[in-house]
Motif scaffolding. Sequence first.
Motif, short mmCIF file in Angstrom:
data_model
loop_
_atom_site.label_atom_id
_atom_site.label_comp_id
_atom_site.label_asym_id
_atom_site.label_seq_id
_atom_site.Cartn_x
_atom_site.Cartn_y
_atom_site.Cartn_z
N VAL A 3 0.81 -1.23 -0.04
CA VAL A 3 -0.02 0.15 -0.05
C VAL A 3 0.90 1.15 -0.09
N GLY A 4 0.93 1.76 -1.33
CA GLY A 4 2.18 2.70 -1.03
C GLY A 4 3.38 2.14 -1.09
N GLY A 5 4.28 2.78 -0.30
CA GLY A 5 5.55 2.22 0.12
C GLY A 5 5.49 1.27 1.22
N ASN A 6 4.22 1.05 1.95
CA ASN A 6 4.38 0.17 3.03
C ASN A 6 3.29 -1.00 2.82
C1 LIG Z 1 3.84 4.48 5.56
O1 LIG Z 1 4.11 4.17 6.76
C2 LIG Z 1 4.57 5.39 7.48
C3 LIG Z 1 4.78 5.24 8.74
O2 LIG Z 1 3.84 4.66 9.62
C4 LIG Z 1 3.75 6.51 7.23
O3 LIG Z 1 4.21 7.79 7.89
C5 LIG Z 1 3.33 6.80 5.86
O4 LIG Z 1 2.21 7.98 5.73
C6 LIG Z 1 2.68 5.62 5.20
N1 LIG Z 1 2.80 5.67 3.80
C7 LIG Z 1 1.58 5.31 2.97
C8 LIG Z 1 1.61 5.55 1.49
O5 LIG Z 1 0.72 4.89 3.60
#
Ligand SMILES: *[C@@H]1O[C@H](CO)[C@@H](O)[C@H](O)[C@H]1NC(C)=O
Length: 593
Positions: free
Chosen positions: A286-289
Motif C-alpha cells: 500500500v503505497g510504500g508500506n
Molecule cells: C507508510 O508508513 C509510514 C509510517 O507509518 C507513514 O508515515 C506513511 O504515511 C505511510 N505511507 C503510506 C503511503 O501509507
Amino acid sequence: MSPINYISHLLLLLLASVCSAKVFNSVGQLPTTEFDFVIVGGGTAGSVLASRLTEVSNFTVLLIEAGPSNANILDSEVPFFWQNLQGSRYDWNFTSVAQPALNNRTLAYARGRVLGGSSSINAMFYTRGSRDDYDRWAKVTGDKGWSWDSLFPYFLKHERLTQPADHHSIVGEYDPAVHGFNGMTFTSLPGFVQEIDPRVIQASSGLGGPFQFNIDQNSGTPLGLTYFQGTIGNGTRSSAATSYLGANVVKRPNLFIVLDTFVTRILPVTQGNSTKPVFNSVEVLVGGNTTVLHAKKELILSAGSIGTPHILLHSGIGDSDELKQLNITPTLNLPSVGKNLTDHGLIDVSWVANTTSIVDLINTNATVRAHFLEQWKETGTGPLGNGFGNNIIWMRLPENSTAISEFGDPSAGVNSPQYEIVIAALGTSSTGDHLVGVGNAIVSTASRGTLSIPSNNPTDAPLIDSRLLSSEIEMVFARESIRSARQFMAAQAWNGYILNELPATANATTDDELDAYIRETVISAWHPVGTAAMSATDAGYGVVDPDLLVKGTTGLRIVDASIMPFVIAGHTQTPVYVIAERAADMIKDTWVF
Ligand SMILES: *[C@@H]1O[C@H](CO)[C@@H](O)[C@H](O)[C@H]1NC(C)=O
Ligand SMILES: Cc1cc2nc3c(=O)[nH]c(=O)nc-3n(C[C@H](O)[C@H](O)[C@H](O)COP(=O)(O)OP(=O)(O)OC[C@H]3O[C@@H](n4cnc5c(N)ncnc54)[C@H](O)[C@@H]3O)c2cc1C
Ligand SMILES: *[C@@H]1O[C@H](CO)[C@@H](O)[C@H](O)[C@H]1NC(C)=O
Ligand SMILES: *[C@@H]1O[C@H](CO)[C@@H](O)[C@H](O)[C@H]1NC(C)=O
Ligand SMILES: *[C@@H]1O[C@H](CO)[C@@H](O)[C@H](O)[C@H]1NC(C)=O
Ligand SMILES: *[C@@H]1O[C@H](CO)[C@@H](O)[C@H](O)[C@H]1NC(C)=O
Ligand SMILES: *[C@@H]1O[C@H](CO)[C@@H](O)[C@H](O)[C@H]1NC(C)=O
Ligand SMILES: *[C@@H]1O[C@H](CO)[C@@H](O)[C@H](O)[C@H]1NC(C)=O
Ligand SMILES: *[C@@H]1O[C@H](CO)[C@@H](O)[C@H](O)[C@H]1NC(C)=O
Ligand SMILES: *[C@@H]1O[C@H](CO)[C@@H](O)[C@H](O)[C@H]1NC(C)=O
Ligand SMILES: *[C@@H]1O[C@H](CO)[C@@H](O)[C@H](O)[C@H]1NC(C)=O
Ligand SMILES: *[C@@H]1O[C@H](CO)[C@@H](O)[C@H](O)[C@H]1NC(C)=O
C-alpha cells in the motif's frame, strides 16, 4: 464458529450489503481485514473461484487483483483489437532471459494485469485439447477426477455456446453434442466470413489425409481441419471478468474485490505444536508500506504461471537452498516450485495473395477502420467482431515416423496434436504485398524451463527461462509444421489466389535452413504452465496434491495454469476455466458439507 465470530461475520455481511461499492481500489477501503477465503489474483481462475464461492451466501470472499478494472477497455472488448493489449498498461510486460536455443534472443512474455487476467487480453481461442491430455493428468496424479470423462460436465458448466455475430447457420460446422449452452462464458464460431474461408475448406477436402475436415475440435479428438471457436459472444470478448464477475455477481454482499493491489508474500503462522507451517495471511503493498489481510478458511493463489511461483518463492516456499542464497528465510522446502515451466512456441509463415483483403484495409485505411468500428459499435458485427483466423488444422507426424522412434513422442497420446496450423488473412507486408498468414504452434513439448527470482525484493520482475524449442523433437515438429503449411497452401484450391511464399522463408528447405528461420523468429504462444505442478499425493516431486492443496501445509490452495502437470495440446484458457470450476466444487465440499 464462536458466538463473537458469528456476530462479526453477520455484521460484515450486513455492512457489505449496505455498501454500494463492491469493488475497491485500495485495501484501506475494505470494511475488514479478515475473510473466509482470500483469493490472490483476479485473473481467469481467480474470477471463477470468486464467482462460485460467493454462491454460498455465508462465505465471505476477498479477491485481490494487481491490475485495474476490465470495464470500458475498447481493445479488450473488440476481438480484432486483441493484439493492441500486448505491451499496454494491461500487460505485465515480462521478458524472458536470453534463450540459448534461440540465438540468445529474449522473448516478450505477455500476461494480463487487469481484472479477468490473461482472459481479458488473450486471442480468445476456445480449445480444450484432447481427451488424452486430461487422461494423462489423471494417470500422473492418481486422481480419476482429472480425466476427460470426469471433467466433461465442467466443460459444459463453463460454456455458453451462442450464435455467431453474423447469424450464419453453423450446422455442420460443430457438434452440438459436445457443447454447453447454459454455462458462464460465451463461445461462438466465426462471426465474419473471410474471403479465404471457402478456399480453406476446398483445400481440406482436396488434400484429405491429415488435412481432412473434423467437425469439432472440442470433442476430445481434435485432429484435422476444424472451425475456430472463440470466447466471443455477440462479436464481443467474453472474459472471466465479463462472464463470471458480471453485475449480478459483483453486487453479492459476501464478495469483496480490491483492485490495483499487489501481493508481495503470503505469511505463515505457527499453530499449536504443529510442525507444518500454516499460510493464512497475505501481505500487500500500500503505497510504500505493506499491510496484511487474513483468510479464516483458505488462502488461494490464482496469480497465474508466472505470478504464483513468484509469490511462493518470495514467501520462502521453494528450494530452501536456492532461497537462502537470496537471503529469503525458507518456510517450506518444495524444490519443484518454479521448475518444469512448459510453454508453446509460435512461428509465422506468410504467403503473398493476389487480392486486397478487408484486413489489409482495416490496417491501412483509417476511413475503412472507422467505418467497421462504427458497425461493430452498432451491431457487434463485421470484421472487428471476429477472432484471428477462422480455421485451425491440428496435426501429428505419421505414427511410424523415424523422428518419433529416435526422440520419443512427448504428446499425451494419439488423439493429441503435436502442432497446430492457424490460417488467417493477415494484412500487408512491408513491401506492400497482401498476405495470407499461417501461424504454427508447437503444442506437444519436451522442453522444460524454470521460473526463478533475482533477489528478495518482490517488486523485481521474475526470471522467466522458458527454454522454448530446446528439445530436438520440438524442432522436428516445428519444421514439419512449416512443411505441412506449404503442402496445404499448395492445394489446387489456392490457384490464382496464392502467388508465392514470402522470401523470408521461401528459400528455407533443408532442415538446417528451416531451423535457422525457426530459431530466429519463434515467439512464445503465451501458454506457460507447470510452475506449481500437481502430482500424486505420494510423489517425491510436485507442488500441489490432486486436490490442489499445497504439499506440506494446510489451508493453502493453488488454482490456475501453474498446476497443470503437462501442458494440454491446445491453448490454455479452457483448461484453466475447468480446473477452477472443479476446484470450486472441491472447496465447497470441504467447507459446506
Ligand atoms: C507508510 O508508513 C509510514 C509510517 O507509518 C507513514 O508515515 C506513511 O504515511 C505511510 N505511507 C503510506 C503511503 O501509507
Ligand atoms: C497474449 C495472450 C494470448 C493468449 N491467447 C490465448 C487464446 O487465444 N486461447 C487460450 O486458450 N489461451 C490463450 N492464452 C493463454 C490463457 O489466456 C492463459 O493460459 C490463462 O488465461 C491463464 O489463466 P490464469 O488464471 O492461470 O492466469 P491469469 O489469467 O493470467 O491471471 C493471473 C492474475 O493474477 C494477477 N496477479 C499476478 N500476480 C499478482 C500479484 N503479485 N498480486 C496481485 N495480483 C497478481 C494478474 O494480474 C492476473 O490478473 C493467451 C495468453 C496471452 C497472454
Ligand atoms: C507496459 O509497457 C507499456 C509501454 O512501455 C506501458 O505503457 C505500460 O504501462 C506497461 N504496463 C505496465 C503494467 O506497467
Ligand atoms: C549465447 O550466449 C552464451 C553465453 O553468453 C554464449 O556462450 C553463446 O555462444 C551464445 N550463443 C549464440 C548462438 O550466440
Ligand atoms: C446479444 O445481444 C442481444 C441483443 O442485445 C441480446 O438479447 C443477447 O442476449 C446477446 N447475446 C449474447 C451472447 O450476448
Ligand atoms: C503441545 O505439546 C505439548 C507437549 O508435548 C502438549 O502438552 C500440548 O498439549 C501441545 N499443545 C497443542 C496445542 O497441541
Ligand atoms: C518435472 O516433471 C517430471 C514429470 O514430468 C517429474 O518427473 C520431475 O520430478 C519434475 N521435476 C521437478 C523438479 O519437479
Ligand atoms: C480509404 O477507403 C475509402 C473508402 O473505401 C476510400 O474512399 C479512400 O480512397 C481510401 N483511402 C486510401 C488512402 O486508400
Ligand atoms: C510409414 O507408413 C507409410 C504408409 O503406411 C509408408 O508409406 C511409409 O513409408 C512409412 N514410413 C516409414 C518411415 O516407415
Ligand atoms: C489474380 O487474380 C485475377 C482475378 O482476380 C486473375 O485474372 C489473375 O490471373 C490472377 N493473377 C495470378 C498471377 O494468378
Ligand atoms: C531465394 O532464392 C532465390 C533463387 O535462388 C534468390 O534469387 C533469392 O535472392 C533468395 N532470397 C533470399 C531472401 O535469400
Ligand atoms: C453455511 O451454510 C451452509 C448451508 O447453506 C451450512 O451447511 C454451513 O454449515 C454454513 N457454514 C457456516 C460457517 O455457517
